[in-house]
Design an enzyme around this catalytic site. Structure first.
Site, PDB file in Angstrom:
ATOM      1  N   ASN A  65       0.841  -1.208   0.000  1.00  0.00           N
ATOM      2  CA  ASN A  65       0.000   0.000   0.000  1.00  0.00           C
ATOM      3  C   ASN A  65       0.876   1.258   0.000  1.00  0.00           C
ATOM      4  OD1 ASN A  65      -2.970  -0.516   0.068  1.00  0.00           O
ATOM      5  ND2 ASN A  65      -2.336  -1.910   1.703  1.00  0.00           N
ATOM      6  N   ASN A 124      -6.589   5.135   7.978  1.00  0.00           N
ATOM      7  CA  ASN A 124      -6.151   3.735   8.011  1.00  0.00           C
ATOM      8  C   ASN A 124      -6.805   2.984   6.856  1.00  0.00           C
ATOM      9  OD1 ASN A 124      -5.110   1.241   9.142  1.00  0.00           O
ATOM     10  ND2 ASN A 124      -7.183   0.815   9.877  1.00  0.00           N
ATOM     11  N   HIS A 136      -8.126  -0.808   5.833  1.00  0.00           N
ATOM     12  CA  HIS A 136      -8.462  -2.088   6.451  1.00  0.00           C
ATOM     13  C   HIS A 136      -9.061  -3.007   5.387  1.00  0.00           C
ATOM     14  CE1 HIS A 136      -9.391  -4.747   9.799  1.00  0.00           C
ATOM     15  NE2 HIS A 136     -10.517  -5.012   9.168  1.00  0.00           N
ATOM     16  N   ASP A 144     -10.608   0.379  14.331  1.00  0.00           N
ATOM     17  CA  ASP A 144     -11.346   0.272  13.057  1.00  0.00           C
ATOM     18  C   ASP A 144     -12.749   0.873  13.141  1.00  0.00           C
ATOM     19  OD1 ASP A 144      -9.154  -1.167  12.035  1.00  0.00           O
ATOM     20  OD2 ASP A 144      -9.994  -3.073  12.699  1.00  0.00           O
TER      21      ASP A 144
HETATM   22  C1  GAR Z   1      -3.228  -4.703   4.000  1.00  0.00           C
HETATM   23  O1  GAR Z   1      -4.111  -5.665   3.500  1.00  0.00           O
HETATM   24  C2  GAR Z   1      -3.928  -3.779   4.979  1.00  0.00           C
HETATM   25  O2  GAR Z   1      -5.255  -3.508   4.633  1.00  0.00           O
HETATM   26  C3  GAR Z   1      -3.872  -4.592   6.239  1.00  0.00           C
HETATM   27  O3  GAR Z   1      -2.572  -5.153   6.233  1.00  0.00           O
HETATM   28  C4  GAR Z   1      -2.155  -5.358   4.868  1.00  0.00           C
HETATM   29  C5  GAR Z   1      -0.798  -4.718   4.673  1.00  0.00           C
HETATM   30  O4  GAR Z   1      -0.307  -4.977   3.388  1.00  0.00           O
HETATM   31  N1  GAR Z   1      -4.135  -3.807   7.387  1.00  0.00           N
HETATM   32  C6  GAR Z   1      -4.821  -4.244   8.445  1.00  0.00           C
HETATM   33  O5  GAR Z   1      -5.206  -5.387   8.562  1.00  0.00           O
HETATM   34  C7  GAR Z   1      -5.044  -3.191   9.524  1.00  0.00           C
HETATM   35  N2  GAR Z   1      -5.998  -3.665  10.499  1.00  0.00           N
HETATM   36  P1  GAR Z   1       0.902  -4.122   2.785  1.00  0.00           P
HETATM   37  O6  GAR Z   1       1.989  -4.091   3.868  1.00  0.00           O
HETATM   38  O7  GAR Z   1       1.339  -4.882   1.579  1.00  0.00           O
HETATM   39  O8  GAR Z   1       0.403  -2.753   2.471  1.00  0.00           O
END
Ligand code: GAR
Length: 193
Positions: free
Chosen positions: A16, A105, A107, A148
Site C-alpha cells: 500500500n 487507516n 483495512h 477500526d
Molecule cells: C493490507 O491488507 C492492509 O489492509 C492490512 O494489512 C495489509 C498490509 O499490506 N491492514 C490491516 O489489517 C489493519 N488492520 P501491505 O503491507 O502490503 O500494504
C-alpha cells in the site's frame, strides 16, 4: 491544504505504501511522503522507502516511550497527515489527539464487518472465507480512539469466489481495491484538510 506532507506507518510488506509512492511520483497526488516509520525492523516497507530516498525510520516498540518517540518523529518531519498502511499496532490516544482528523487507516474488509481486535492482515480474509461471505472488500477510514471504528472515507467491494483461499482473496483485495482507494482517499483529503 493541497500537497500534504505524509507520514506513512507500516509493519510489513508495504505494498500500500508503494501505491502512494508511485502515485506521488507520477503526479496523481500532490502530496509527498516525508517519512516512513515502522515498528518492525525488517519490514520491507522500510526498504521500499529507502529505494525512493524517503527517510525510513525504525522505532523499537519494546523501548520505553515508544509512542512519544513516534509522535515526535512525525512532528520533527512536519507531517500533516498520518497514513496507516498495514501498520499492525494499536495507535496511542495521544497520537490520535495530536493528529485529530488527520490520521487515516486502510483495512481489508467491509467495515464494520471483520474489524476490531484480532482482525488484521490474513486473519481478516480467513474469517471472511470461514463465514462463507459472498463479498468482501476494503475500507479507508479516519482513525479515532477505537479499533477500526472511525468514519469511512471510501469503501469498495468485490465478489468472493467459491475457489478463493484467504491468500487469493487477500491478493485480489490488495491489487484491485486497496492500492486504488488508498490513493483516491488521499487525493480526496488533499482538497479538504
Ligand atoms: C493490507 O491488507 C492492509 O489492509 C492490512 O494489512 C495489509 C498490509 O499490506 N491492514 C490491516 O489489517 C489493519 N488492520 P501491505 O503491507 O502490503 O500494504
Amino acid at each position: 491544504m493541497r500537497g500534504l506532507r505524509l507520514g506513512v506507518l507500516v509493519s510489513g510488506s508495504g505494498s500500500n505504501l508503494q501505491s502512494i509512492i508511485d502515485a506521488a511520483e507520477n503526479g496523481m497526488l500532490e502530496s509527498q511522503i516525508v517519512c516512513v516509520i515502522s515498528n518492525k525492523e525488517q519490514a520491507y516497507g522500510l526498504e521500499r522507502a529507502r529505494k525512493h530516498h524517503i527517510p525510513a525510520i525504525y522505532i523499537n516498540p519494546k523501548t520505553e516511550g515508544y509512542d512519544e518517540k513516534l509522535l515526535k518523529t512525525l512532528q520533527d518531519h512536519k507531517v500533516d497527515m498520518v497514513v496507516l498502511a498495514g501498520y499492525l499496532k494499536i495507535i496511542d490516544k495521544d497520537l490520535v489527539e495530536a493528529y485529530k482528523g488527520r490520521i487515516i487507516n486502510i483495512h481489508p474488509s467491509l467495515l464494520p464487518k471483520y474489524g476490531g481486535k484480532g482482525y488484521y492482515g490474513i486473519h481478516v480474509h480467513e474469517a471472511v472465507i470461514a463465514a462463507g461471505e459472498r463479498e468482501s472488500g476494503a475500507t479507508v477510514h479516519h482513525v479515532d480512539a477505537g479499533i477500526d471504528t472511525g468514519e469511512t472515507i471510501l469503501q469498495r467491494k468485490l465478489e468472493v469466489y467459491e475457489e478463493d483461499t484467504p491468500q487469493s482473496l487477500q491478493q485480489r483485495i490488495l491489487s484491485e481495491i486497496e492500492h486504488k482507494i488508498l490513493v483516491e482517499a488521499i487525493a480526496l483529503l488533499e482538497g479538504r484538510l
